[in-house]
Design a protein around this motif. Structure first.
Motif, PDB file in Angstrom:
ATOM      1  N   GLU A 116       0.842  -1.204   0.000  1.00 25.07           N
ATOM      2  CA  GLU A 116       0.000   0.000   0.000  1.00 25.07           C
ATOM      3  C   GLU A 116       0.873   1.248   0.000  1.00 25.07           C
ATOM      4  O   GLU A 116       0.668   2.177  -0.788  1.00 25.07           O
ATOM      5  N   GLU A 147      -4.462  -2.035  -8.948  1.00 23.69           N
ATOM      6  CA  GLU A 147      -5.397  -1.278  -9.786  1.00 23.69           C
ATOM      7  C   GLU A 147      -5.852  -0.006  -9.084  1.00 23.69           C
ATOM      8  O   GLU A 147      -6.053   1.035  -9.732  1.00 23.69           O
ATOM      9  N   ARG A 148      -5.998  -0.052  -7.760  1.00 16.50           N
ATOM     10  CA  ARG A 148      -6.411   1.139  -7.026  1.00 16.50           C
ATOM     11  C   ARG A 148      -5.375   2.253  -7.108  1.00 16.50           C
ATOM     12  O   ARG A 148      -5.717   3.433  -7.074  1.00 16.50           O
ATOM     13  N   HIS A 149      -4.084   1.875  -7.241  1.00 15.86           N
ATOM     14  CA  HIS A 149      -3.019   2.870  -7.317  1.00 15.86           C
ATOM     15  C   HIS A 149      -2.551   3.128  -8.756  1.00 15.86           C
ATOM     16  O   HIS A 149      -1.518   3.764  -8.963  1.00 15.86           O
TER      17      HIS A 149
END
Length: 545
Positions: A116, A147-149
């Motif tokens: 993260e 994918e979130r980043h």
């Protein structure tokens, strides 16, 4: 005053700001040359003193001690050669429009929360690029996190060859011309590529390596000692290797030209995959650049179990690379590159050398096999110039540490940790020579912990052997008959007892560190990071050197 390692909720934002080695000035070159000249005169004087027939007591013990001592002096001289080669590294602004990728890998067992922080930092790197997460975990949460980043997720489950295998598989699925390999426990600063990509204007450059810094180095004495061992390497040593045309790639923070990797069949696979790749690229005619700047920070092992696990892999890999990579390509490397790689490959002979220093006094005390008969004052006087030159060069060379505000000092922990690693250094050398390579595993991201005895039994054995030997020898000396027969040489006896006591004392420190639990209670390092806005970095273009 002894530094206390206490828990803190957050790391200092200043750790996450750009820093650089000082420029190399003409006066620095003059100072280095003068100190090296003084030191070489001292080495010649010490050799003249050492190799005198009247100093030899027991020939076999003298030969063993001589090999060990002169191996150490040889390492000092190799370091001095590096100091002589230190030169400026001029900054080159990064051109626009380059096609750039970042590869970071995920292995089973590595903590999701660490990624993260890493992927968030990669998203803040300013130069346009594409980030790829080479995921070998088989855990769907890693894909969602990537994918979130804004990173591209590449399934690397089951790909052989550990990290290097994942990199090669990803090279076949991507097209970018330049690839930064970043370990997942490292947090890049926004300006990383701004400090690196300009050096690829030279079409001969195959890779550009930057320094490594650590943000958890104050978490424990072991973390501090492990970090201290790297300050000189990422300062004057890599600058010297750069001057010799042999800056080496390290597992993190290295940017490769895709064409260079393609010319050697991809990233080398092995325990020392970064060193092996460097050797192959240099043998193929590519050059390298070292940038003495901290533009990312990562993690260093914070307990003895994690540290020894890392060092066993490095020791085995480096010695294996000497035989498997340097020897077959010996005549395709330049003379300076040969010297540099032989120096790197023989570094871990420090383990057998330390073992000799620990065992020889015990053998001498039991059997009366004194290596030398010398006047202590004469010995100190003969060796003092060599020690003085080595210490002076180390102190002066600290101006080329990449973050002098946090890295300067005596570095006594680094020395004691190096001595504590003698069992794994020795084992690594033996395994490499026997071609019994250990399995590649990523460096632990959390303290391994573990029980005292499995970690420190060699150190305990040294201490107990010294105590038993001391007690027995003193009892023998108390006997008038034995004294006359065996212990008439008082000076060699007390000299061996003194050196044995030094070795045993250093092992006591290792035992204390082995008993210490790794990590910190509560938050992991990546959970104690400052807010991103507190880590804004500024790198000016006028400080390169």
């Amino acid at each position: 005053m002894t530094r206390r390692f206490v828990s803190s909720s957050r790391f200092e934002p200043a750790l996450f700001r750009w820093s650089s080695a000082a420029p190399v000035r003409l006066v620095d070159r003059v100072i280095v040359r003068a100190l090296v000249a003084f030191g070489l005169v001292g080495v010649a004087g010490f050799a003249s003193f050492w190799f005198q027939e009247r100093h030899v007591a027991h020939l076999g013990a003298f030969v063993v001690l001589s090999i060990t001592v002169w191996y150490g002096i040889g390492r000092i001289i190799l370091a001095w050669i590096g100091y002589l080669a230190v030169g400026p590294v001029e900054h080159r602004p990064a051109p626009g429009g380059l096609s750039v990728a970042i590869f970071t890998t995920a292995a089973p067992g590595e903590p999701l929360a660490m990624f993260e922080a890493t992927l968030a930092a990669l998203a803040r790197v300013r130069y346009p690029h594409r980030t790829y997460l080479l995921d070998g975990t088989g855990d769907p949460r890693f894909r969602a996190l990537a994918e979130r980043h804004g990173a591209v997720w590449l399934d690397s489950t089951g790909v052989p060859g550990a990290k290097a295998g994942k990199i090669n598989a990803a090279l076949l699925r991507t097209t970018e011309d330049f690839v930064l390999v970043l370990d997942p426990d490292h947090l890049p600063f926004p300006e990383l590529f701004d400090r690196v990509l300009g050096h690829f204007d030279d079409p001969r450059v195959g890779f550009v390596q930057v320094a490594q810094g650590y943000y958890n180095q104050a978490d424990s004495p072991i973390a501090r000692g492990a970090a201290e061992q790297t300050y000189g390497f990422y300062g004057p040593m890599q600058l010297g290797l750069h001057g010799l045309g042999c800056a080496v790639a390290i597992g993190a923070n290295c940017t490769f030209r895709r064409a260079a990797l393609a010319s050697i069949g991809g990233h080398a696979v092995g325990l020392a995959e970064d060193l092996m790749t460097s050797i192959r690229l240099h043998a193929a005619g590519w050059t390298s650049v070292y940038v003495p700047e901290i533009v990312s920070r990562g993690l260093v092992p914070d307990d003895l179990g994690g540290y020894l696990s890392q060092q066993l892999k490095w020791a085995t890999g480096a010695v294996d690379a000497l035989f498997a990579e340097v020897v077959p390509r010996f005549f395709r490397l330049s003379a300076r590159q040969r010297l540099a790689y032989v120096a790197i490959g023989t570094y871990y002979l420090t383990g057998p050398a330390t073992l000799t220093y620990l065992v020889l006094p015990l053998v001498a005390l039991w059997g009366g096999f004194w290596p030398m008969r010398v006047d202590p004052a004469g010995f100190v006087a003969a060796g003092a110039p060599v020690v003085a030159a080595a210490v002076a060069l180390h102190v002066h060379g600290q101006r080329w540490f990449c973050d002098r505000a946090t890295e300067g000092g005596l570095h006594w922990r680094a020395l004691l940790l190096k001595l504590a690693a003698f069992p794994v250094y020795t084992l690594g050398v033996v395994l490499a020579v026997a071609k019994r390579l250990v399995r590649y595993v990523p460096t632990p991201k959390r303290g391994l912990g573990g029980r005292l005895l499995p970690l420190a039994w060699p150190h305990l054995l040294v201490v107990l052997s010294f105590l038993v030997t001391t007690g027995a020898s003193l009892w023998l000396r108390a006997s008038a008959r034995r004294l006359a027969e065996r212990w008439g040489d008082a000076e060699p006896y007390w000299a061996m007892l003194f050196f044995g006591a030094l070795g045993a004392a250093s092992m006591l420190v290792a035992i204390a560190w082995a008993a210490r639990r790794g990590g910190r209670a509560g938050l992991d390092p990546w959970e104690r990071l400052p807010a991103p806005e507190a880590t804004t970095t500024t790198a000016t273009t006028a400080t390169e050197g």
